[in-house]
Write a protein that holds these residues in place. Structure first.
Motif, PDB file in Angstrom:
ATOM      1  N   VAL A 156       0.024   6.142  -1.119  1.00  0.00           N
ATOM      2  CA  VAL A 156      -0.923   6.342  -0.018  1.00  0.00           C
ATOM      3  C   VAL A 156      -2.141   7.088  -0.564  1.00  0.00           C
ATOM      4  CG1 VAL A 156      -1.338   7.334   2.256  1.00  0.00           C
ATOM      5  CG2 VAL A 156       0.926   6.411   1.697  1.00  0.00           C
ATOM      6  N   GLN A 157      -3.254   6.377  -0.639  1.00  0.00           N
ATOM      7  CA  GLN A 157      -4.520   6.972  -1.070  1.00  0.00           C
ATOM      8  C   GLN A 157      -5.319   7.299   0.183  1.00  0.00           C
ATOM      9  OE1 GLN A 157      -6.907   5.428  -4.538  1.00  0.00           O
ATOM     10  NE2 GLN A 157      -8.357   4.826  -2.942  1.00  0.00           N
ATOM     11  N   MET A 158      -5.483   8.595   0.479  1.00  0.00           N
ATOM     12  CA  MET A 158      -6.114   8.996   1.728  1.00  0.00           C
ATOM     13  C   MET A 158      -7.147  10.077   1.503  1.00  0.00           C
ATOM     14  SD  MET A 158      -3.201  11.435   3.499  1.00  0.00           S
ATOM     15  CE  MET A 158      -4.394  12.412   4.433  1.00  0.00           C
ATOM     16  N   HIS A 159      -8.005  10.244   2.513  1.00  0.00           N
ATOM     17  CA  HIS A 159      -9.033  11.285   2.473  1.00  0.00           C
ATOM     18  C   HIS A 159      -8.368  12.646   2.664  1.00  0.00           C
ATOM     19  CE1 HIS A 159     -12.569  13.679   3.558  1.00  0.00           C
ATOM     20  NE2 HIS A 159     -13.278  12.743   2.950  1.00  0.00           N
ATOM     21  N   VAL A 160      -8.733  13.587   1.813  1.00  0.00           N
ATOM     22  CA  VAL A 160      -8.153  14.937   1.841  1.00  0.00           C
ATOM     23  C   VAL A 160      -9.258  15.946   2.137  1.00  0.00           C
ATOM     24  CG1 VAL A 160      -7.004  16.715   0.455  1.00  0.00           C
ATOM     25  CG2 VAL A 160      -6.318  14.308   0.236  1.00  0.00           C
ATOM     26  N   ASN A 181      -4.087  18.770   6.115  1.00  0.00           N
ATOM     27  CA  ASN A 181      -4.035  17.307   6.120  1.00  0.00           C
ATOM     28  C   ASN A 181      -2.643  16.790   6.481  1.00  0.00           C
ATOM     29  OD1 ASN A 181      -6.793  16.716   4.788  1.00  0.00           O
ATOM     30  ND2 ASN A 181      -5.846  18.180   3.398  1.00  0.00           N
ATOM     31  N   VAL A 182      -1.754  17.709   6.861  1.00  0.00           N
ATOM     32  CA  VAL A 182      -0.360  17.342   7.079  1.00  0.00           C
ATOM     33  C   VAL A 182      -0.220  16.330   8.209  1.00  0.00           C
ATOM     34  CG1 VAL A 182       1.928  18.201   7.711  1.00  0.00           C
ATOM     35  CG2 VAL A 182       0.479  19.514   6.139  1.00  0.00           C
ATOM     36  N   GLU A 183      -0.906  16.588   9.329  1.00  0.00           N
ATOM     37  CA  GLU A 183      -0.797  15.678  10.462  1.00  0.00           C
ATOM     38  C   GLU A 183      -1.296  14.284  10.092  1.00  0.00           C
ATOM     39  OE1 GLU A 183       0.695  14.723  13.997  1.00  0.00           O
ATOM     40  OE2 GLU A 183       0.726  16.764  13.168  1.00  0.00           O
ATOM     41  N   GLY A 184      -2.385  14.230   9.323  1.00  0.00           N
ATOM     42  CA  GLY A 184      -2.900  12.944   8.888  1.00  0.00           C
ATOM     43  C   GLY A 184      -1.933  12.220   7.961  1.00  0.00           C
ATOM     44  N   SER A 214      -0.863  11.761  -2.892  1.00  0.00           N
ATOM     45  CA  SER A 214      -1.601  12.300  -4.030  1.00  0.00           C
ATOM     46  C   SER A 214      -1.380  13.807  -4.186  1.00  0.00           C
ATOM     47  CB  SER A 214      -3.093  12.009  -3.879  1.00  0.00           C
ATOM     48  OG  SER A 214      -3.607  12.617  -2.699  1.00  0.00           O
ATOM     49  N   GLU A 215      -1.765  14.306  -5.333  1.00  0.00           N
ATOM     50  CA  GLU A 215      -1.638  15.730  -5.654  1.00  0.00           C
ATOM     51  C   GLU A 215      -2.406  16.585  -4.640  1.00  0.00           C
ATOM     52  OE1 GLU A 215      -2.697  18.714  -9.428  1.00  0.00           O
ATOM     53  OE2 GLU A 215      -3.606  16.726  -9.300  1.00  0.00           O
ATOM     54  N   LEU A 216      -1.757  17.649  -4.153  1.00  0.00           N
ATOM     55  CA  LEU A 216      -2.344  18.632  -3.242  1.00  0.00           C
ATOM     56  C   LEU A 216      -2.870  18.000  -1.948  1.00  0.00           C
ATOM     57  CD1 LEU A 216      -4.204  20.861  -5.867  1.00  0.00           C
ATOM     58  CD2 LEU A 216      -2.007  21.308  -4.771  1.00  0.00           C
ATOM     59  N   ALA A 217      -2.292  16.860  -1.561  1.00  0.00           N
ATOM     60  CA  ALA A 217      -2.727  16.190  -0.337  1.00  0.00           C
ATOM     61  C   ALA A 217      -2.539  17.040   0.920  1.00  0.00           C
ATOM     62  CB  ALA A 217      -1.999  14.853  -0.187  1.00  0.00           C
ATOM     63  N   PRO A 218      -1.462  17.816   1.070  1.00  0.00           N
ATOM     64  CA  PRO A 218      -1.257  18.517   2.350  1.00  0.00           C
ATOM     65  C   PRO A 218      -2.347  19.522   2.715  1.00  0.00           C
ATOM     66  CG  PRO A 218       0.804  18.362   1.145  1.00  0.00           C
ATOM     67  CD  PRO A 218      -0.268  17.905   0.217  1.00  0.00           C
ATOM     68  N   PHE A 219      -2.855  20.291   1.725  1.00  0.00           N
ATOM     69  CA  PHE A 219      -3.809  21.361   2.052  1.00  0.00           C
ATOM     70  C   PHE A 219      -5.049  21.377   1.156  1.00  0.00           C
ATOM     71  CE2 PHE A 219       0.340  22.841   3.542  1.00  0.00           C
ATOM     72  CZ  PHE A 219       0.037  23.122   4.869  1.00  0.00           C
ATOM     73  N   GLY A 220      -5.201  20.406   0.286  1.00  0.00           N
ATOM     74  CA  GLY A 220      -6.384  20.356  -0.542  1.00  0.00           C
ATOM     75  C   GLY A 220      -6.278  21.223  -1.782  1.00  0.00           C
ATOM     76  N   SER A 242       1.717  17.329  -3.625  1.00  0.00           N
ATOM     77  CA  SER A 242       2.127  18.657  -4.094  1.00  0.00           C
ATOM     78  C   SER A 242       1.421  19.714  -3.262  1.00  0.00           C
ATOM     79  CB  SER A 242       1.800  18.837  -5.586  1.00  0.00           C
ATOM     80  OG  SER A 242       0.396  18.816  -5.805  1.00  0.00           O
ATOM     81  N   MET A 243       1.895  20.950  -3.374  1.00  0.00           N
ATOM     82  CA  MET A 243       1.306  22.078  -2.659  1.00  0.00           C
ATOM     83  C   MET A 243       1.318  23.290  -3.577  1.00  0.00           C
ATOM     84  SD  MET A 243       3.058  21.825   1.113  1.00  0.00           S
ATOM     85  CE  MET A 243       4.724  21.581   0.518  1.00  0.00           C
ATOM     86  N   PHE A 244       0.420  24.223  -3.306  1.00  0.00           N
ATOM     87  CA  PHE A 244       0.475  25.499  -4.007  1.00  0.00           C
ATOM     88  C   PHE A 244       1.575  26.349  -3.376  1.00  0.00           C
ATOM     89  CE2 PHE A 244      -4.091  24.622  -5.110  1.00  0.00           C
ATOM     90  CZ  PHE A 244      -3.872  24.523  -6.482  1.00  0.00           C
ATOM     91  N   ILE A 245       2.518  26.749  -4.206  1.00  0.00           N
ATOM     92  CA  ILE A 245       3.660  27.539  -3.746  1.00  0.00           C
ATOM     93  C   ILE A 245       3.686  28.855  -4.532  1.00  0.00           C
ATOM     94  CG2 ILE A 245       6.182  27.669  -3.620  1.00  0.00           C
ATOM     95  CD1 ILE A 245       4.996  25.673  -1.660  1.00  0.00           C
TER      96      ILE A 245
END
Length: 369
Positions: free
Chosen positions: A9-13, A19-22, A43-49, A81-84
């Motif tokens: 899934v290639q999406m706008h971040v 971006n979680v809801e999207g 993609s990498e860091l898609a949930p929060f940029g 991925s996300m920063f944890i």
């Protein structure tokens, strides 16, 4: 044939909002359009940029939402991925999660090679990510810059990984170089590569899927895209046994190698030149780094381990093999020969005795003329 359907899934971040809801909405749409999909990769860091100010603890509500979505659709889900932030050492890691169709997080993977010096505040992981999809095959995960270091893929494919999942965040001018690396990785390690980039703050797109022969099965453009591709794990196994298109058997050749690589021994001294390259830092305006430095032969002495015949480590110590004496050169080569239609005894020549009997121009050898 062992088929398995993987969708990227290639999406706008967005960088400054979630971006979680999207992501969840796009997952719903994907599964309506392509209900045969079995695994989904963002993609990498898609949930929060890309900003680490949005780092979360290892257990959080966002992960629970993704776990519920995997159960809802009955798919394997890798939500980028996300920063944890690790509560034990206080450091922040760029982390991917592998969620199975039962909603269980079966693997956590921290990016081994943060994009330094630009990601100087992100810690590097040290554990590899390998997991099995029952009755299908073995999968591995790396993140973006990891692929620039073939050792990361070497490690997991040596453990049997057949599909490399590779979430990416690349919005820079080196994206085309990454695509070349993706193709090279697929054929070097005889595996599928699923490379998913984002858009906006998440990258410039150009996601791709590459098969073990380096053939690009799909290439996205610069717009949003959902691309389910059915891979065949039997193809991987066949090529690893018989070679790419019946040719190079790369993994087996590496297994049966005749040499070890001293550069991986940090105490060997082989990497002395690398230690002269200066600090890993962001270039500044007007930098002259690399312009006023010495060439390698003036930086480090010529390494003893690279001297020798170049044939084998013990070759120079052995007596050279004896060869049979070479035959004398053809005594008539390059010399004028009598014409074949001589009429006198003195001019007559036994043409059969000549190594290369002369022929008249324009006459086929062996003809009666």
């Amino acid at each position: 044939m062992t088929p398995f359907a993987i969708a990227g899934v290639q999406m706008h971040v967005h960088a400054l909002e979630s971006n979680v809801e999207g992501m969840l909405q796009r997952l719903d749409v994907l599964m309506i359009r392509f209900p045969w999909t079995q695994m989904v990769l963002f993609s990498e860091l898609a949930p929060f940029g890309p900003l680490d100010q949005y780092a979360l603890p290892p257990e959080n509500d966002t992960l629970e939402q993704f776990q519920a979505a995997a159960v809802k659709h009955g798919v394997w889900l890798i939500p980028g991925s996300m920063f944890i932030t690790d509560p034990l050492d206080g450091r922040t890691y760029n982390t991917s999660f592998v969620i199975n169709p039962q909603g269980e997080i079966i693997r956590r993977y921290a990016k081994m090679f943060p994009f330094r010096p630009y990601e100087a505040g992100v810690a590097a992981g040290t554990d590899f990510c390998v997991f099995d999809v029952p009755e299908v095959g073995r999968f591995g995960l790396s993140i973006c810059y990891d692929m620039w270091f073939p050792e990361t893929t070497r490690q997991i494919t040596s453990q049997g990984v057949e599909v490399l999942l590779h979430p990416v965040l690349t919005g820079t001018t080196d994206r085309d170089a990454e695509l070349a690396i993706a193709r090279a990785t697929a054929v070097q390690f005889q595996c599928y590569v699923i490379d998913v980039n984002g858009l906006g703050a998440g990258g410039i797109g150009k996601s791709c899927v590459v098969d073990p022969t380096s053939m690009v099965l799909h290439q996205s453009g610069g717009q949003e895209d959902m691309f389910p591709i059915e891979v065949d794990l039997d193809m991987v196994r066949r090529q690893r046994e018989t070679g790419m298109k019946g040719l190079g058997q790369v993994l087996k050749s590496f297994r049966d190698r005749s040499t070890d690589f001293s550069v991986y021994d940090r105490a060997s001294g082989t990497d002395a030149y690398l230690k002269t390259l200066g600090p890993l830092e962001t270039p500044h305006k007007g930098t002259t780094a690399g312009l006023d430095t010495k060439p390698p032969e003036l930086r480090v002495p010529y390494p003893e381990f690279s001297k020798g015949s170049g044939i084998g480590s013990n070759y120079a110590q052995k007596s050279p093999p004896s060869f049979a004496a070479e035959p004398l050169p053809n005594p008539t080569a390059g010399t004028a020969t009598p014409v074949p239609d001589a009429t006198t005894t003195e001019e007559a020549v036994d043409l059969a005795a000549l190594p290369n009997p002369p022929v008249k121009p324009g006459v086929f050898t062996g003809s009666e003329e």
